[in-house]
Design an enzyme around this catalytic site. Structure first.
Site, PDB file in Angstrom:
ATOM      1  N   LEU A 201       0.845  -1.196   0.000  1.00  0.00           N
ATOM      2  CA  LEU A 201       0.000   0.000   0.000  1.00  0.00           C
ATOM      3  C   LEU A 201       0.878   1.242   0.000  1.00  0.00           C
ATOM      4  O   LEU A 201       1.891   1.272   0.693  1.00  0.00           O
ATOM      5  CB  LEU A 201      -0.900  -0.002   1.245  1.00  0.00           C
ATOM      6  CG  LEU A 201      -2.006  -1.049   1.256  1.00  0.00           C
ATOM      7  CD1 LEU A 201      -2.723  -1.003   2.599  1.00  0.00           C
ATOM      8  CD2 LEU A 201      -3.010  -0.828   0.145  1.00  0.00           C
ATOM      9  N   ASP A 231      -7.430   8.021   9.295  1.00  0.00           N
ATOM     10  CA  ASP A 231      -6.881   7.981   7.938  1.00  0.00           C
ATOM     11  C   ASP A 231      -6.435   6.553   7.664  1.00  0.00           C
ATOM     12  O   ASP A 231      -5.456   6.076   8.240  1.00  0.00           O
ATOM     13  CB  ASP A 231      -5.693   8.942   7.801  1.00  0.00           C
ATOM     14  CG  ASP A 231      -6.094  10.395   8.001  1.00  0.00           C
ATOM     15  OD1 ASP A 231      -7.169  10.766   7.498  1.00  0.00           O
ATOM     16  OD2 ASP A 231      -5.347  11.133   8.664  1.00  0.00           O
ATOM     17  N   LEU A 232      -7.148   5.864   6.816  1.00  0.00           N
ATOM     18  CA  LEU A 232      -6.941   4.444   6.584  1.00  0.00           C
ATOM     19  C   LEU A 232      -5.488   4.123   6.241  1.00  0.00           C
ATOM     20  O   LEU A 232      -4.933   4.651   5.277  1.00  0.00           O
ATOM     21  CB  LEU A 232      -7.860   3.958   5.459  1.00  0.00           C
ATOM     22  CG  LEU A 232      -7.815   2.460   5.150  1.00  0.00           C
ATOM     23  CD1 LEU A 232      -8.292   1.653   6.351  1.00  0.00           C
ATOM     24  CD2 LEU A 232      -8.673   2.159   3.930  1.00  0.00           C
ATOM     25  N   ASP A 233      -4.870   3.238   7.050  1.00  0.00           N
ATOM     26  CA  ASP A 233      -3.507   2.743   6.828  1.00  0.00           C
ATOM     27  C   ASP A 233      -2.462   3.850   6.814  1.00  0.00           C
ATOM     28  O   ASP A 233      -1.386   3.687   6.232  1.00  0.00           O
ATOM     29  CB  ASP A 233      -3.422   1.938   5.526  1.00  0.00           C
ATOM     30  CG  ASP A 233      -4.216   0.645   5.601  1.00  0.00           C
ATOM     31  OD1 ASP A 233      -4.313   0.075   6.703  1.00  0.00           O
ATOM     32  OD2 ASP A 233      -4.742   0.208   4.566  1.00  0.00           O
ATOM     33  N   GLU A 234      -2.754   4.974   7.448  1.00  0.00           N
ATOM     34  CA  GLU A 234      -1.803   6.090   7.441  1.00  0.00           C
ATOM     35  C   GLU A 234      -1.443   6.547   8.842  1.00  0.00           C
ATOM     36  O   GLU A 234      -0.901   7.640   9.024  1.00  0.00           O
ATOM     37  CB  GLU A 234      -2.360   7.260   6.613  1.00  0.00           C
ATOM     38  CG  GLU A 234      -2.510   6.930   5.133  1.00  0.00           C
ATOM     39  CD  GLU A 234      -2.910   8.132   4.301  1.00  0.00           C
ATOM     40  OE1 GLU A 234      -2.824   9.266   4.811  1.00  0.00           O
ATOM     41  OE2 GLU A 234      -3.308   7.941   3.140  1.00  0.00           O
TER      42      GLU A 234
END
Length: 289
Positions: A201, A231-234
């Site tokens: 990702l 914040d998705l995957d952040e």
């Protein structure tokens, strides 16, 4: 006689004499430092410190130690936490239908390699209820249908929060829990939830990332453990690792290697969290290994 042990973590604006004043305080209160680490960030101008120490003076109790350090912390503008080093944090594991990380964490827990208590395993599927039973850990099936309305998702997440409160959970680990958490749940979990994902990702989004990577001929695959945020995957990154791969490996081989990396990276992140080695520095982390 076994002396009580503590782990002190702190952060503050960098200033002269922090280590001297903290270590001097501990010495004056009959404490012996077992391990200490510190870091000054030139960009944020913040200072971070972790101290593991034993309280060897029986005349100085827990209440006095905390009360006196509160005074020093106010003088120095410290953000700090003082924890019992022998306390095993309570960790709730969440999983969907991919179980390698769950299985790895349970093995490390049972083997004594991970100093935690696991009071609950939560899943939106039933695939791993027998695995949970084999470790004598309660399994909570909280289904959520694909495309479920917002009200159903809110009700399911309310049960997650209820379980956390009931079991006094210190950390939630998303061990391949394949549901996007609502902003409300992310806020409730701030600083106490860790997720794992493949390092492809955002280059390889969506389904079958290892197949996508194979089709592109990647030479490195890996995994990232990070704190959960809205914040998705952040969220702030805790740990990452990679393995080299080559043209002779098919997508299934890449996936198998990726699973191994994910297990190791997540286990490290969880262990460092429960040992109070991770301090957040804005959108980054300081990890005292």
């Amino acid at each position: 006689m076994t002396h009580p042990e503590y782990i002190l973590t702190l952060s503050c604006l960098d200033q002269r004499g922090i280590v001297h004043r903290v270590s001097g305080f501990l010495a004056a209160h009959g404490c012996n430092i077992i391990d200490s680490a510190q870091f000054g960030d030139g960009e944020s101008r913040l200072f971070f410190m972790r101290v593991h120490f034993a309280l060897e003076d029986s005349a100085v109790g827990d209440a006095l130690l905390r009360a006196d350090f509160t005074v020093l912390a106010a003088e120095m503008g410290l953000n700090w936490e003082l924890r019992d080093a022998r306390y095993k944090p309570r960790v709730m594991l969440m999983v969907s239908k991919i179980g390698h990380c769950l299985n790895d964490l349970l093995f490390r827990y049972k083997s004594g390699l991970l100093p935690v208590e696991i009071p609950a395993i939560v899943s939106n599927h039933m695939d791993f209820y027998q695995l949970a039973a084999s470790y004598n850990i309660p399994f909570h099936h909280l289904p959520l249908a694909t495309g479920a309305p917002k009200e159903a998702k809110a009700a399911q997440e309310a049960k997650i929060i209820e379980l956390m409160d009931t079991h006094g959970v210190d950390l939630v680990v998303l061990a391949r829990y394949m549901q996007i958490l609502s902003p409300e749940l992310c806020a409730a979990l701030k600083g106490k939830a860790i997720n794992i994902h493949h390092s492809f990702l955002p280059s390889f989004k969506g389904a079958k990332p290892y197949a996508q990577a194979h089709n592109r001929g990647v030479k490195l695959i890996g995994a990232t453990a990070h704190f959960v945020t809205g914040d998705l995957d952040e969220g702030p990154i805790i740990e990452q690792d990679v393995e080299r791969v080559d043209h002779s490996m098919d997508a299934e081989t890449l996936s198998a290697i990726g699973r191994d990396v994910e297990c190791v990276v997540l286990a490290r992140a969880v262990k460092w969290f429960v040992e109070h080695r991770i301090l957040q520095n804005g959108d980054k982390t300081v990890v005292f290994k």
